[in-house]
Motif scaffolding. Structure first.
Motif, mmCIF file in Angstrom:
data_model
loop_
_atom_site.group_PDB
_atom_site.id
_atom_site.type_symbol
_atom_site.label_atom_id
_atom_site.label_comp_id
_atom_site.label_asym_id
_atom_site.label_seq_id
_atom_site.Cartn_x
_atom_site.Cartn_y
_atom_site.Cartn_z
ATOM 1 N N ILE A 177 12.390 4.774 -7.153
ATOM 2 C CA ILE A 177 11.807 5.302 -8.388
ATOM 3 C C ILE A 177 10.283 5.361 -8.278
ATOM 4 O O ILE A 177 9.647 6.347 -8.657
ATOM 5 N N LEU A 178 9.702 4.308 -7.728
ATOM 6 C CA LEU A 178 8.243 4.290 -7.580
ATOM 7 C C LEU A 178 7.779 5.429 -6.676
ATOM 8 O O LEU A 178 6.794 6.112 -6.967
ATOM 9 N N GLN A 179 8.529 5.610 -5.593
ATOM 10 C CA GLN A 179 8.144 6.672 -4.676
ATOM 11 C C GLN A 179 8.237 8.042 -5.344
ATOM 12 O O GLN A 179 7.323 8.855 -5.227
ATOM 13 N N ALA A 180 9.325 8.253 -6.056
ATOM 14 C CA ALA A 180 9.514 9.536 -6.726
ATOM 15 C C ALA A 180 8.397 9.781 -7.734
ATOM 16 O O ALA A 180 7.843 10.866 -7.838
ATOM 17 N N LYS A 181 8.061 8.750 -8.467
ATOM 18 C CA LYS A 181 7.041 8.876 -9.506
ATOM 19 C C LYS A 181 5.671 9.164 -8.874
ATOM 20 O O LYS A 181 4.929 10.017 -9.363
ATOM 21 N N ALA A 182 5.372 8.479 -7.784
ATOM 22 C CA ALA A 182 4.093 8.717 -7.113
ATOM 23 C C ALA A 182 4.053 10.149 -6.569
ATOM 24 O O ALA A 182 3.045 10.846 -6.693
ATOM 25 N N ASP A 183 5.171 10.594 -6.011
ATOM 26 C CA ASP A 183 5.240 11.974 -5.508
ATOM 27 C C ASP A 183 4.976 12.976 -6.626
ATOM 28 O O ASP A 183 4.226 13.927 -6.463
ATOM 29 N N GLN A 184 5.628 12.733 -7.762
ATOM 30 C CA GLN A 184 5.440 13.631 -8.899
ATOM 31 C C GLN A 184 3.978 13.737 -9.300
ATOM 32 O O GLN A 184 3.501 14.782 -9.694
ATOM 33 N N LEU A 185 3.299 12.607 -9.227
ATOM 34 C CA LEU A 185 1.899 12.595 -9.630
ATOM 35 C C LEU A 185 0.994 13.096 -8.515
ATOM 36 O O LEU A 185 -0.207 13.240 -8.695
ATOM 37 N N GLY A 186 1.588 13.324 -7.352
ATOM 38 C CA GLY A 186 0.807 13.788 -6.226
ATOM 39 C C GLY A 186 -0.155 12.740 -5.695
ATOM 40 O O GLY A 186 -1.206 13.055 -5.147
ATOM 41 N N ILE A 187 0.223 11.481 -5.866
ATOM 42 C CA ILE A 187 -0.635 10.400 -5.371
ATOM 43 C C ILE A 187 0.189 9.577 -4.397
ATOM 44 O O ILE A 187 1.372 9.345 -4.636
ATOM 45 N N GLN A 188 -0.416 9.159 -3.305
ATOM 46 C CA GLN A 188 0.354 8.320 -2.394
ATOM 47 C C GLN A 188 -0.294 6.947 -2.246
ATOM 48 O O GLN A 188 -1.133 6.732 -1.382
ATOM 49 N N PRO A 189 0.103 6.003 -3.101
ATOM 50 C CA PRO A 189 -0.460 4.656 -2.951
ATOM 51 C C PRO A 189 0.119 4.031 -1.681
ATOM 52 O O PRO A 189 1.167 4.473 -1.200
ATOM 53 N N PRO A 190 -0.558 3.017 -1.139
ATOM 54 C CA PRO A 190 -0.043 2.390 0.078
ATOM 55 C C PRO A 190 1.399 1.896 -0.125
ATOM 56 O O PRO A 190 1.721 1.354 -1.183
ATOM 57 N N GLN A 191 2.209 2.093 0.888
ATOM 58 C CA GLN A 191 3.602 1.663 0.835
ATOM 59 C C GLN A 191 3.716 0.192 0.436
ATOM 60 O O GLN A 191 4.585 -0.190 -0.343
ATOM 61 N N LYS A 192 2.807 -0.612 0.956
ATOM 62 C CA LYS A 192 2.832 -2.052 0.671
ATOM 63 C C LYS A 192 2.721 -2.333 -0.831
ATOM 64 O O LYS A 192 3.337 -3.260 -1.350
ATOM 65 N N VAL A 193 1.922 -1.523 -1.499
ATOM 66 C CA VAL A 193 1.745 -1.729 -2.932
ATOM 67 C C VAL A 193 3.033 -1.379 -3.671
ATOM 68 O O VAL A 193 3.473 -2.102 -4.563
ATOM 69 N N LEU A 194 3.663 -0.283 -3.252
ATOM 70 C CA LEU A 194 4.929 0.092 -3.884
ATOM 71 C C LEU A 194 5.972 -1.000 -3.659
ATOM 72 O O LEU A 194 6.719 -1.373 -4.563
ATOM 73 N N GLU A 195 6.007 -1.516 -2.456
ATOM 74 C CA GLU A 195 6.974 -2.583 -2.158
ATOM 75 C C GLU A 195 6.694 -3.824 -3.000
ATOM 76 O O GLU A 195 7.601 -4.471 -3.514
ATOM 77 N N PHE A 196 5.429 -4.120 -3.110
ATOM 78 C CA PHE A 196 5.042 -5.277 -3.919
ATOM 79 C C PHE A 196 5.530 -5.112 -5.363
ATOM 80 O O PHE A 196 6.143 -6.005 -5.941
ATOM 81 N N LEU A 197 5.278 -3.932 -5.918
ATOM 82 C CA LEU A 197 5.714 -3.686 -7.301
ATOM 83 C C LEU A 197 7.240 -3.758 -7.420
ATOM 84 O O LEU A 197 7.769 -4.342 -8.359
ATOM 85 N N ALA A 198 7.919 -3.180 -6.451
ATOM 86 C CA ALA A 198 9.388 -3.177 -6.509
ATOM 87 C C ALA A 198 9.941 -4.600 -6.430
ATOM 88 O O ALA A 198 10.974 -4.908 -7.003
ATOM 89 N N HIS A 199 9.231 -5.450 -5.710
ATOM 90 C CA HIS A 199 9.644 -6.855 -5.627
ATOM 91 C C HIS A 199 9.393 -7.599 -6.916
ATOM 92 O O HIS A 199 10.189 -8.423 -7.349
ATOM 93 N N LYS A 200 8.237 -7.299 -7.501
ATOM 94 C CA LYS A 200 7.757 -8.150 -8.589
ATOM 95 C C LYS A 200 8.208 -7.718 -9.974
ATOM 96 O O LYS A 200 8.438 -8.548 -10.840
ATOM 97 N N ILE A 201 8.256 -6.412 -10.202
ATOM 98 C CA ILE A 201 8.580 -5.953 -11.562
ATOM 99 C C ILE A 201 10.069 -5.642 -11.600
ATOM 100 O O ILE A 201 10.494 -4.531 -11.306
ATOM 101 N N THR A 202 10.840 -6.650 -11.971
ATOM 102 C CA THR A 202 12.286 -6.487 -11.868
ATOM 103 C C THR A 202 12.937 -6.264 -13.222
ATOM 104 O O THR A 202 14.142 -6.070 -13.304
ATOM 105 N N SER A 203 12.150 -6.311 -14.283
ATOM 106 C CA SER A 203 12.739 -6.279 -15.616
ATOM 107 C C SER A 203 13.473 -4.973 -15.901
ATOM 108 O O SER A 203 14.671 -4.968 -16.111
ATOM 109 N N ASN A 204 12.749 -3.853 -15.910
ATOM 110 C CA ASN A 204 13.416 -2.569 -16.145
ATOM 111 C C ASN A 204 12.526 -1.429 -15.676
ATOM 112 O O ASN A 204 11.380 -1.639 -15.297
#
Ligand code: ADP
Ligand code: MG
Length: 453
Positions: A291-318
């Motif tokens: 989802i994070l990747q898709a959203k970043a693609d939509q916005l045309g921004i490519q944050p570092p993969q590590k940051v996306l992974e970090f968020l996916a690990h940490k924000i587990t609520s919804n």
């Protein structure tokens, strides 16, 4: 003083206010009344303007939520002096999007006006499919694509922010595009109730009934809202039956399964469970990353993969919170013009990360496990040794050891004063079972996920 488009800092504050409103008012109210508001302009004098899609919604918001919105916004930004609520100058912009060149006949436009606006972002194309939502997605797609009714109703359920509304809007967009002749109406249960009450007040119930009963596809979101609201339930029940009789499609969402909906009449619960009941499970790491990747693609921004992974690990609520987190990180980066790194991410999301770190307590675990295995919490504490109770008790002890910092004696005490060796035995036993049986491994995995969200 000239009004300008709000800057990123103000928009980020507005996002925070919205998060808070969602927490305070709950999903149903938020999506009906608060989510449609936008912060449209501001000036240097602390004058901020928010808009509602139409006069009716403006009035309702003004009378019910405005003061809270104002005080939250002022608390976020002390420069704000005046908040103004207006009707959007761009009348119902979103309605145009999915219709494209399709002309909607006047009476159908009237009927669709009964419903709520559709969010142009909530399409099938933008929906990321993973294990937790694949059933719900497949069912939604089926309903959207096929002109025949295969299951009625489609009942989608799952926790807050997991994509129920997104899927319903996706169905509506799809039908509008591919079958513009079919009448689709989407609305929250709250809005259904509101329309019904208004019809009663204006003695217009015949028109109300006719309108709802003439649609091809009726979608009611967050049906749990009408729990305990007897006359609305009654009306919904009749509408429901009338549509089913004519073989018209009904789609309903809720935060619980039909049988778990409290305050609903039994006959309605049983009707709701007639068709296909599809649940959306809490997200997995893979889905969150997707989802994070898709959203970043939509916005045309490519944050570092590590940051996306970090968020996916940490924000587990919804997913809503996950998207909010990404938006905040990106907004911050744009604002201060610095690169996005894990450090800045941690910094920007400090409060959110802390909330997501929340550890389950022994009580939470006992409650969840009991719900899951359908035993009573009192039985966790009782001396009973019947297997039907002993097994859930062992699972609960195991989860307490895994998920809380409590010691074995502390855990034992919370299970009716049992000895720490009993807890140790339970933990060993469950470890063995996990190694041997798929079903118990799945149980534990599911419980763990539910407890972590
Ligand atoms: P619910 O109605 O279940 O509370 P929503 O449908 O409002 O949740 O979803 C919350 C947010 O998360 C929305 O912005 C939605 O687009 C997004 N979202 C949820 N699931 C997905 C998914 N699988 N793929 C992409 N976006 C999703
Ligand atoms: Mg929703």
């Amino acid at each position: 003083m000239e009004m300008v488009i709000p800057d990123a800092a103000l928009l980020a504050q507005w996002d925070r206010v919205r998060d808070q409103l969602l927490k305070e008012y709950g999903e149903a109210t938020f999506s009906s009344w608060l989510q449609p508001l936008s912060l449209v302009k501001s000036n240097d004098q602390g004058h901020v303007v928010i808009s509602a899609p139409n006069a009716f919604m403006r009035d309702w918001v003004r009378d019910h939520y405005f003061r809270r919105v104002e005080s939250l916004l002022k608390a976020c930004n002390e420069n704000i002096r005046q908040l103004e609520l207006v009707v959007s100058e761009d009348p119902q912009p979103q309605r145009e999007v999915g219709r494209g060149a399709v002309e909607i006949p006047a009476d159908m436009a009237d009927i669709e006006a009964l419903g709520a606006q559709l969010d142009p972002r909530f399409t099938f194309d933008n929906f990321v499919v993973g294990k937790p939502n694949e059933l719900a997605h497949a069912a939604a797609l089926r309903v959207a694509e096929s002109a025949e009714v295969t299951f009625n109703p489609l009942f989608l359920y799952g926790g807050v922010g997991l994509g129920k509304t997104h899927l319903m809007h996706a169905i509506a967009w799809h039908i509008r595009k591919c079958h513009p002749e079919r009448k689709v109406i989407y609305l929250s249960a709250e809005k259904f109730m509101y329309q019904f009450i208004r019809a009663l007040r204006f003695k217009d119930t015949v028109a109300f009934k006719d309108q709802f009963r003439s649609v091809d596809v009726l979608m009611i979101d967050d049906v749990q809202f009408i729990s305990g609201k007897d006359s609305t339930q009654e009306e919904f029940f009749h509408t429901f039956n009338a549509l089913v009789e004519q073989n018209h499609q009904i789609i309903v969402s809720a935060d619980k399964s039909p049988s778990d909906l409290e305050g609903m009449e039994d006959r309605l619960k049983s009707r709701l469970g007639w068709g296909l009941v599809a649940d959306i499970h809490p997200t997995t790491y893979e889905l969150r990353l997707g989802i994070l990747q898709a959203k970043a693609d939509q916005l045309g921004i490519q944050p570092p993969q590590k940051v996306l992974e970090f968020l996916a690990h940490k924000i587990t609520s919804n997913v809503r919170e996950l998207e909010g987190a990404l938006t905040r990180v990106l907004a911050h980066a744009t604002l201060v013009g610095r690169d996005i790194t894990i450090e800045t991410t941690q910094e920007v999301l400090r409060d959110l990360l802390r909330a997501n770190d929340r550890k389950a307590t022994i009580d939470d675990i006992q409650k969840k496990v009991c719900e899951y295995y359908n035993v009573r919490v009192a039985e966790m504490h009782s001396p009973k040794r019947a297997r039907s109770i002993a097994r859930p008790r062992q699972v609960a002890m195991f989860l307490c050891k895994m998920l809380t910092p409590r010691s074995l004696p502390e855990i034992g005490r919370k299970f009716g004063g049992r000895d720490h060796t009993t807890v140790m035995h339970a933990v060993k036993k469950v470890e063995e079972l996990i190694a041997q049986e798929d079903s118990i491994r799945e149980d534990i995995e599911l419980l763990r996920r539910m407890l972590e969200t």
